[in-house]
Design an enzyme around this catalytic site. Structure first.
Site, PDB file in Angstrom:
ATOM      1  N   GLU A  46       0.946  -1.182  -0.019  1.00  0.00           N
ATOM      2  CA  GLU A  46       0.002  -0.146   0.011  1.00  0.00           C
ATOM      3  C   GLU A  46       0.869   1.154  -0.016  1.00  0.00           C
ATOM      4  O   GLU A  46       1.840   1.278   0.543  1.00  0.00           O
ATOM      5  CB  GLU A  46      -0.936   0.043   1.326  1.00  0.00           C
ATOM      6  CG  GLU A  46      -2.188  -0.673   0.984  1.00  0.00           C
ATOM      7  CD  GLU A  46      -2.125  -2.191   1.696  1.00  0.00           C
ATOM      8  OE1 GLU A  46      -3.218  -2.818   1.546  1.00  0.00           O
ATOM      9  OE2 GLU A  46      -1.029  -2.285   2.291  1.00  0.00           O
ATOM     10  N   THR A  47       0.439   2.262  -0.513  1.00  0.00           N
ATOM     11  CA  THR A  47       0.803   3.780  -0.469  1.00  0.00           C
ATOM     12  C   THR A  47      -0.219   4.643  -0.171  1.00  0.00           C
ATOM     13  O   THR A  47      -1.445   4.338  -0.440  1.00  0.00           O
ATOM     14  CB  THR A  47       1.418   4.182  -2.251  1.00  0.00           C
ATOM     15  OG1 THR A  47       2.621   3.240  -2.249  1.00  0.00           O
ATOM     16  CG2 THR A  47       2.013   5.401  -1.915  1.00  0.00           C
TER      17      THR A  47
END
Length: 288
Positions: A46-47
């Site tokens: 995830e970002t």
């Protein structure tokens, strides 16, 4: 344009042993397409993108992207970002925590300690749990190449992130799983899942080990998964493995990918918390 950028290892106090989340602290002005491109570029599970809050009571708004799609909620990005915004001085503690606005609404993150002793624990969003039908359980076992325990019956648990949860008979069997990722991705898309979270309990010690797979999100195996472990806790509580209104345990995750994550799960009444340590591993500037 220069934007402040950090990578935080979640669910570990030791650098490089948790689950890294990439965090863009100055995300205002980025388009959806730019956020998706940055998430593909970081290629982490995830970002996150920190934006001004739009809901009263929130300290900031967060958007969460995997390499393939946006999520309304996720666990390690939530506590990792809370750690980063506090460390960067973007928000201050209020009533012992911070409040995040995201796709599922407001999420409270309780914070204790400071510096290397800081611990963060999110309040898991309300969960729904629906048993998998027999045909889907058979497909799940084919994906894993291994049977799952019945009882408790495998189930789909939705906390914003949506996980199919099942128990495996022992930790050695769990660690030996080699899922068919292409088949899993097709199953996840058909069922509207974020991925699969499998767990096992050592009967001698009570130790819980978890593995999470999300190939439809571009993440074959998530190193240390907060929402997946939260869903496992819901599953264990509702299947009678965790007695009483209050309980606590620590799960371990990441051995198959060279990590050593520790996830602290606890409940008080209907409130389930998912927490642990965080450590910043990278501070820089993103030129976008």
């Amino acid at each position: 344009m220069q934007r402040r950028y950090r990578v935080v290892d979640a669910f570990s106090a030791t650098p490089l042993m948790g689950n890294p989340v990439a965090i863009v602290l100055d995300a205002e002005g980025l388009s959806d397409g730019q956020m998706a491109s940055i998430a593909r570029w970081t290629n982490l599970s995830e970002t996150t993108f920190v934006l001004p809050a739009t809901t009263p009571g929130a300290d900031y708004r967060l958007r969460i992207f995997t390499p393939e799609r946006e999520l309304p909620f996720a666990g390690h990005p939530t506590i990792g970002t809370a750690h980063a915004v506090l460390e960067a001085g973007l928000v201050e503690l209020s009533n012992g925590g911070v409040t995040q606005e995201c796709g599922v609404g407001l999420v409270n993150i309780a914070v204790t300690g400071s510096g290397s002793e800081r611990r963060l624990a999110l309040t898991l969003p309300p969960a729904t749990m629906v048993p998998l039908d027999e045909g889907d359980v058979i497909e799940l076992e084919a994906i894993l190449g291994h049977p799952v325990s019945r009882p408790p019956a495998p189930a789909v648990i939705d906390v914003g992130a949506v996980w199919a949860v099942a128990q495996v008979e022992n930790v050695d069997a769990l660690l030996a799983l080699t899922p068919d990722y292409a088949r899993s991705a097709a199953f996840e898309r058909r069922k509207g899942l974020t991925g699969l979270s499998l767990f096992a309990v050592d009967p001698a010690t009570g130790r819980v080990e978890t593995r999470s797979f999300a190939p439809s999100c571009g993440v074959d195996e998530d190193p240390v998964c907060g929402s997946g472990n939260g869903c496992v806790a819901v599953f264990r509580a509702r299947s009678g493995q965790l007695a009483g209104a209050s309980w606590a345990y620590t799960a371990e995750q990441g051995r198959n990918v060279g990590r050593a994550g520790l996830i602290e799960l606890s409940a008080s009444g209907d409130v389930i918390r998912v927490g642990g340590a965080c450590v910043t591993t990278l501070i820089g500037v993103l030129e976008v």
